[in-house]
Design a protein around this motif. Structure first.
Motif, mmCIF file in Angstrom:
data_model
loop_
_atom_site.group_PDB
_atom_site.id
_atom_site.type_symbol
_atom_site.label_atom_id
_atom_site.label_comp_id
_atom_site.label_asym_id
_atom_site.label_seq_id
_atom_site.Cartn_x
_atom_site.Cartn_y
_atom_site.Cartn_z
ATOM 1 N N CYS A 330 38.693 44.703 1.312
ATOM 2 C CA CYS A 330 39.514 44.383 2.494
ATOM 3 C C CYS A 330 40.471 45.546 2.743
ATOM 4 C CB CYS A 330 40.277 43.082 2.268
ATOM 5 S SG CYS A 330 39.198 41.706 1.813
ATOM 6 N N TYR A 331 39.947 46.629 3.326
ATOM 7 C CA TYR A 331 40.701 47.876 3.422
ATOM 8 C C TYR A 331 41.308 48.105 4.802
ATOM 9 C CZ TYR A 331 37.774 48.553 -0.704
ATOM 10 O OH TYR A 331 37.144 48.395 -1.912
ATOM 11 N N ALA A 340 50.226 43.382 4.310
ATOM 12 C CA ALA A 340 49.068 43.518 3.422
ATOM 13 C C ALA A 340 48.863 42.247 2.599
ATOM 14 C CB ALA A 340 49.261 44.720 2.494
ATOM 15 N N HIS A 343 47.365 39.677 4.786
ATOM 16 C CA HIS A 343 45.962 40.015 5.028
ATOM 17 C C HIS A 343 45.097 39.588 3.843
ATOM 18 C CE1 HIS A 343 42.413 42.084 6.350
ATOM 19 N NE2 HIS A 343 42.452 42.943 5.343
ATOM 20 N N MET A 344 45.595 39.773 2.611
ATOM 21 C CA MET A 344 44.850 39.363 1.430
ATOM 22 C C MET A 344 44.633 37.853 1.411
ATOM 23 S SD MET A 344 43.725 41.613 -0.703
ATOM 24 C CE MET A 344 43.114 42.242 0.848
ATOM 25 N N ASP A 366 43.824 45.032 -5.913
ATOM 26 C CA ASP A 366 44.758 44.762 -4.814
ATOM 27 C C ASP A 366 44.044 44.335 -3.542
ATOM 28 O OD1 ASP A 366 47.001 45.220 -6.257
ATOM 29 O OD2 ASP A 366 47.451 47.187 -5.433
ATOM 30 N N ARG A 367 42.937 45.029 -3.214
ATOM 31 C CA ARG A 367 42.281 44.789 -1.926
ATOM 32 C C ARG A 367 40.804 44.448 -2.062
ATOM 33 N NH1 ARG A 367 43.448 50.521 0.301
ATOM 34 N NH2 ARG A 367 43.105 50.926 -1.909
ATOM 35 N N THR A 368 40.386 44.017 -3.240
ATOM 36 C CA THR A 368 38.959 43.811 -3.495
ATOM 37 C C THR A 368 38.679 42.442 -4.100
ATOM 38 O OG1 THR A 368 38.708 46.187 -3.893
ATOM 39 C CG2 THR A 368 36.912 44.764 -4.617
#
Length: 429
Positions: A330-331, A340, A343-344, A366-368
């Motif tokens: 989720c970049y 952020a 968004h997560m 963090d974003r995966t």
């Protein structure tokens, strides 16, 4: 457990200066740090000492007869045997000397006359960073050998009341690629931190509603903010009068007005220290690795994925059923770290909504995220990827059918590599 001083190796600091008065001053100021102090009068003697003693840190004057501090630093950093040793230059020369110092490979820089608060803070920071790096290297066999995503840009909170100084600091930090929020008081700072801790706080030593030193001391009383890196901005007068507060936790000082180079170095050192401390706490206390559920998103954790993957492989192998993993990155670009976080959470809800019975969503960085998909073969994996894109997923998706008998480490390493290749990738191990 009984520990004697003999069980703890002393750190060695090599002090290099041709002025005997400066050497005696540094000896008096650093003797309370519990380190072994060694001395050299010039660059040639310094190189001999470094070869013989292998110090843990070098305090190095620049202007010396024979080999100057620039050349000594270049030789230290140019050798594989000594390039890991932190070098702190100190001199009464101006800005040009600082630029040359960092070009030579120095890790830090102090101005003469030396300020005791700055001196001890810098020495402690670099010795701690070196110790944490050694600990990480010694334990690296215990850590996973894959990385899901690149190190995200740092999240920095600037707490500064003066508008001109605040705008200058925020602009410089954003130019360096950091994600920056700001506050103009301690109350506004607390409100911002209530939404999540930054990776670094840059704070003016005196704010309209209180002294920053007392505020930082209060933060050190809590486990969550105990190791929060803090860069305190202060005047030269405040530094000389020692009005800037204590030095507990990762903390440094920057006299303002200053230039962008000095602030960049201070920020880089503190962020490095903060990341090492955060990783150490996670491994020792289990803040990240031992939890089964990721609190912010409600997804399962990486620890759950590693353990559950092995179990599921065994069950499905006996039933001759397939198993696939789907990585979701989720970049998306966001305005700040609070956005952020939102968004997560939205991404987790979106991915969870499409799960079928027996499937699981895990957050691994963090974003995966990783979706564990028992009963899904390679063809079914491609269909899931296309269905997620059609339903509006805007990140990166990559899939991996899990071969029977492959270890969890091999499978997860393979998925991380596939995910880094880009959108819609699939691979066979």
């Amino acid at each position: 457990m009984n520990i004697s001083l003999g069980d703890i190796p002393l750190r060695t600091i090599l002090i290099v200066d041709d002025d005997a008065i400066v050497r005696r001053y540094l000896e008096a100021q650093l003797s309370r740090l519990g380190c072994r102090l060694a001395f050299a009068e010039d660059g040639v003697e310094a190189m001999v000492r470094i070869e013989e003693d292998r110090p843990d840190l070098v305090l190095l004057d620049i202007v010396m007869p024979g080999l100057d501090g620039f050349e000594v630093c270049r030789r230290i950093k140019g050798s594989l045997a000594t390039q890991h040793i932190p070098v702190i230059h100190f001199t009464s020369l101006g800005q040009e000397a600082k630029e040359r110092s960092f070009e030579a490979g120095a890790d830090d820089f102090l101005n003469k006359p030396l300020n005791i608060v700055e001196l001890r803070s810098r020495v402690r920071s670099h010795l701690l960073i070196q110790s944490l790096q050694e600990e990480l290297k010694a334990n690296q066999g215990m850590h996973r050998a894959w990385r899901w995503e690149e190190q995200p840009k740092a999240r920095i909170l600037a707490v500064i009341a003066d508008i001109d100084l605040r705008e200058w600091v925020v602009d410089k930090l954003r130019t360096q690629g950091h994600d920056v929020l700001w506050a103009d008081s301690l109350r506004a700072c607390l409100d911002s931190m209530g939404q999540g801790l930054p990776d670094l706080m840059v704070i003016d030593h005196q704010l309209p509603d209180g002294a920053a030193g007392d505020f930082v001391g209060h933060l050190r009383n809590f486990a969550k903010s105990r190791d929060l890196p803090v860069l305190m901005l202060c005047s030269r007068e405040a530094m000389e009068r020692k009005q800037v507060g204590g030095d507990a936790g990762p903390m440094d000082y920057l006299v303002v007005p200053t230039n962008g180079t000095e602030m960049r170095v201070r920020v880089d050192v503190l962020l490095r220290e903060g990341r090492l401390l955060a990783g150490r706490s996670a491994d020792r206390i289990g803040l990240e690795r031992d939890l089964l559920v990721d609190p912010p998103t409600g997804a399962y954790s990486e620890a759950f994925l590693e353990a559950h993957l092995t179990l599921v492989q065994g069950w499905l192998a006996k039933a001759h059923q397939p198993l696939s993993l789907l990585g979701a990155g989720c970049y998306q670009q966001v305005a700040g770290w609070l956005e952020a976080k939102e968004h997560m959470v939205r991404s987790a809800r979106f991915l969870s909504a499409g799960l079928r019975q027996g499937e699981a969503l895990c957050r691994v960085a963090d974003r995966t995220f990783v979706l564990l998909l028992p009963g899904t073969d390679a063809k079914g994996l491609e269909e899931r990827i296309q269905a997620l894109y059609k339903s509006g997923f805007t990140g990166t998706l990559a899939g991996l059918p899990v071969p029977p008998g492959a270890s969890a480490g091999t499978v997860l390493r393979g998925l991380a590599q596939v995910l880094q290749k880009g959108q819609g990738s699939t691979a066979i191990l």
